[in-house]
Design an enzyme around this catalytic site. Structure first.
Site, short mmCIF file in Angstrom:
data_model
loop_
_atom_site.label_atom_id
_atom_site.label_comp_id
_atom_site.label_asym_id
_atom_site.label_seq_id
_atom_site.Cartn_x
_atom_site.Cartn_y
_atom_site.Cartn_z
CE LYS A 1 85.96 44.09 -3.20
NZ LYS A 1 86.47 43.44 -4.41
CE1 TYR B 1 80.43 42.26 -7.83
CE2 TYR B 1 78.40 41.88 -9.05
CZ TYR B 1 79.56 41.40 -8.47
OH TYR B 1 79.85 40.05 -8.51
CG ASP C 1 78.44 46.08 -0.36
OD1 ASP C 1 78.13 45.59 -1.47
OD2 ASP C 1 79.46 45.76 0.27
P1 KE4 Z 1 83.01 39.03 -3.68
O1 KE4 Z 1 81.88 38.03 -3.67
O2 KE4 Z 1 83.59 39.22 -5.08
O3 KE4 Z 1 84.07 38.77 -2.60
O4 KE4 Z 1 82.40 40.45 -3.25
C1 KE4 Z 1 81.31 40.98 -3.99
C2 KE4 Z 1 81.26 42.48 -3.79
C3 KE4 Z 1 80.32 43.00 -2.92
N1 KE4 Z 1 80.22 44.34 -2.69
C4 KE4 Z 1 81.06 45.20 -3.33
C5 KE4 Z 1 80.91 46.67 -3.05
C6 KE4 Z 1 82.04 44.73 -4.23
O5 KE4 Z 1 82.86 45.61 -4.86
C7 KE4 Z 1 82.15 43.34 -4.47
C8 KE4 Z 1 83.16 42.77 -5.45
N2 KE4 Z 1 83.95 43.71 -6.16
C9 KE4 Z 1 84.46 43.27 -7.46
C10 KE4 Z 1 85.29 44.44 -8.03
N3 KE4 Z 1 84.49 45.34 -8.75
C11 KE4 Z 1 85.24 42.00 -7.38
C12 KE4 Z 1 86.03 41.68 -8.62
C13 KE4 Z 1 85.44 40.52 -9.38
O6 KE4 Z 1 84.20 40.42 -9.46
O7 KE4 Z 1 86.24 39.72 -9.89
#
Ligand code: KE4
Length: 423
Positions: A264, A141, A236
Site C-alpha cells: 500500500k 486478512y 502483517d
Molecule cells: P494486496 O494483495 O491487496 O495488495 O494486499 C493484501 C493485504 C494483505 N495484508 C493486509 C493487512 C491487507 O489489508 C491486505 C489488503 N487489504 C484490502 C483492504 N481490506 C485490499 C482491498 C481489496 O481487497 O480490494
C-alpha cells in the site's frame, strides 16, 4: 457514461464488473461508483460528482491523491523506462529507506502486492523453521494466497477450513485460526502445538474486520510464545505500515517481529509490496538460499519512484502528528453528531486509520464486530454517498484519512453525517 451504464458494460466482461470483490458494493448494495479523477482528499466520479474520500485506495494514498511530488517522480521515472527486469539504483534507495524507517528490517525483498509479500513470508517461515503450521486470527486478512484463505474451524477445531472454493482442504490443513485478542487461547494452542508452529501471522492492528485494536498484552503474548517455541512472528503491516506510526504498529507498540510484510503506502498507489526482517531468515530467499520467490515486475522503477516520493512526504517532520490529529477530529465529530441524533454509534482511530461502528462501543474482537448493526451501516453509507462522502463500501473495513484532509473536508463530512444519522 453514467455509473450504472459503465457497471452494466463492465459486468459483460469482468466477473462482477470489478477487479477486486469489495469494490462491487455487494456488502452495501447499490451500484458501485466509477471514478474518473482524484486530487488531494477528493474523488470525482464519471458523472462529475465530487466526494471526500476516506478509502484512499484502501490505504496507499496517505499523502493525498495525485500529490504533485509523487506525480512528478512517476513522470520522471516513466520518461526513463517503464521496466527493466534488472536491478536499479531506485530499488536500493527504497530498501535503504524501508530499513531505516522500520529498524526490525535487516534485509528486505520487494514484490508487487501485499498478497505476494505475505505468501512469501509464510513460505520463508516454513523454509527457515522446517515446520508447517501457520497461525492466523479470525477476521484478519492477509491477501488471497491459498494457505491464508481459511476460516475459523467450528468450535474446538482450530485448524481451519477453506474460506474459498478452489482451495483444497490439504492446503489449509496446517493453518490454525485463533481468536484475535484471545491471550488465553494463544497460550493454550502453543502449549499443545508450539513445537510444530512455523509462524504466527497477524495484523498488529486489525483493519479487515473493521478497525480492532490489539488488547493490552496480546501482541506481547504472541512475541513471547513465538520466542519460547522457536516460531517466527510475522507482523502483517501492509495496512498499518506508515499509517499507525512512521515505523508502523511495531514502533507504536514496541514489538520486534522476526518478519514484517508491507504494501500500500510503500507504493504510493502503484503496485509495491515488501517482506523483510532478520537477515538470517531473509538470506534463505533465492538466489542466496533454498526458498524460491520471484517476480517480473518486482522493484518496478515507476512504482518504486511513487513509493520513494510518498515515503519522503510521510517522514517529513509533523506529518504523522497532523494526519493523526485530523483523524481524531473526524472521529470525535462523528461520535458527537450520532449522540445528538440519538443513534447507537461509536468510532475510534489510531494514526490515520479509523473505524465507525453501529454499536455503543468499539468492538474488541471478531465476535463483537459481528454484533454491529450492518443494515444501519449500509443505510449510513448510502446517505453519506448521496451527500458526497465516500466511505469504504463495507461495515467490515477500516477508513483512511490523508494529509490532504483539512478542516474544510472534516466540516463537510460532519455536515453530511448530521443528515445521514437522521435517515
Ligand atoms: P494486496 O494483495 O491487496 O495488495 O494486499 C493484501 C493485504 C494483505 N495484508 C493486509 C493487512 C491487507 O489489508 C491486505 C489488503 N487489504 C484490502 C483492504 N481490506 C485490499 C482491498 C481489496 O481487497 O480490494
Amino acid at each position: 457514461m453514467k455509473n450504472d451504464e459503465l457497471f452494466a458494460r463492465a459486468r459483460k466482461l469482468i466477473p462482477g464488473g470489478v477487479n477486486s470483490p469489495v469494490r462491487a458494493f455487494g456488502a452495501v448494495g447499490g451500484t458501485p461508483v466509477f471514478f474518473a479523477r482524484a486530487a488531494g482528499a477528493h474523488l470525482w466520479d464519471v458523472e462529475g460528482k465530487r466526494y471526500v474520500d476516506y478509502v484512499g485506495s484502501w490505504g496507499p494514498m496517505v499523502a493525498g491523491h495525485s500529490h504533485p511530488a509523487v506525480v512528478a517522480a512517476v513522470q520522471a521515472a516513466a520518461a526513463n523506462a517503464l521496466s527493466y527486469g534488472a536491478p536499479t539504483q531506485a530499488e536500493v534507495e527504497l530498501a535503504e529507506t524501508l530499513c531505516r524507517l522500520v529498524p526490525s528490517l535487516e534485509s528486505v525483498r520487494l514484490v508487487s502486492s501485499g498478497t505476494e509479500a505475505t505468501m512469501t513470508a509464510i513460505r520463508l517461515a516454513r523454509g527457515f523453521t522446517g515446520r508447517s503450521t501457520i497461525v492466523k486470527f479470525e477476521g484478519c486478512y492477509h491477501g488471497h494466497a491459498d494457505a491464508l484463505l481459511v476460516k475459523a474451524g467450528s468450535g474446538a477445531l482450530t485448524f481451519g477450513n477453506p474460506s474459498s472454493a478452489g482451495v483444497p482442504a490439504e492446503v489449509v490443513a496446517h493453518t490454525a485460526v485463533l481468536s484475535y485478542n484471545d491471550v488465553a487461547g494463544v497460550k493454550a494452542f502453543f502449549a499443545k502445538n508450539g513445537k510444530s508452529v512455523a509462524a504466527i501471522i497477524v495484523e498488529p492492528v486489525a483493519g479487515n474486520m473493521n478497525l480492532v485494536l490489539p488488547a493490552s498484552g496480546f501482541l506481547e503474548t504472541l512475541r513471547e510464545e513465538c520466542t519460547r517455541h522457536g516460531a517466527l512472528l510475522i507482523l502483517d503491516e501492509v495496512m498499518t505500515g506508515f499509517r499507525v506510526a512512521l515505523g508502523g504498529a511495531q514502533a507504536r507498540f514496541g514489538i520486534k517481529p522476526d518478519l514484517t510484510t508491507l504494501g500500500k503506502v510503500i507504493g504510493g498507489g502503484l503496485p509495491v509490496g515488501a517482506l523483510g526482517g532478520r537477515r538470517e531468515i531473509m538470506d534463505k530467499l533465492a538466489p542466496l538460499g533454498p526458498v524460491y520467490q520471484a517476480g517480473t515486475l518486482s522493484g518496478n522503477p515507476v512504482a518504486v519512484a511513487a513509493g520513494l516520493a510518498t515515503l519522503r512526504l510521510v517522514e517529513q517532520s509533523g506529518f504523522q502528528e497532523r494526519i493523526e490529529g485530523t483523524t481524531r477530529l473526524l472521529v470525535e465529530g462523528l461520535v458527537a453528531e450520532a449522540k445528538k441524533a440519538g443513534v447507537a454509534f461509536s468510532a475510534q482511530s489510531i494514526g490515520s486509520m479509523f473505524g465507525v461502528y453501529f454499536r455503543t462501543a468499539p468492538p474488541k474482537d471478531f465476535a463483537e464486530v459481528m454484533q454491529c448493526d450492518k443494515a444501519r451501516f449500509n443505510r449510513f453509507f448510502h446517505a453519506m454517498l448521496e451527500r458526497g462522502v465516500y466511505l469504504a463500501p463495507s461495515a467490515y473495513e477500516a477508513g483512511f484519512v490523508s494529509a490532504a484532509h483539512g478542516s474544510a473536508e472534516i466540516d463537510a463530512t460532519l455536515a453530511a453525517a448530521r443528515g445521514a444519522f437522521a435517515t
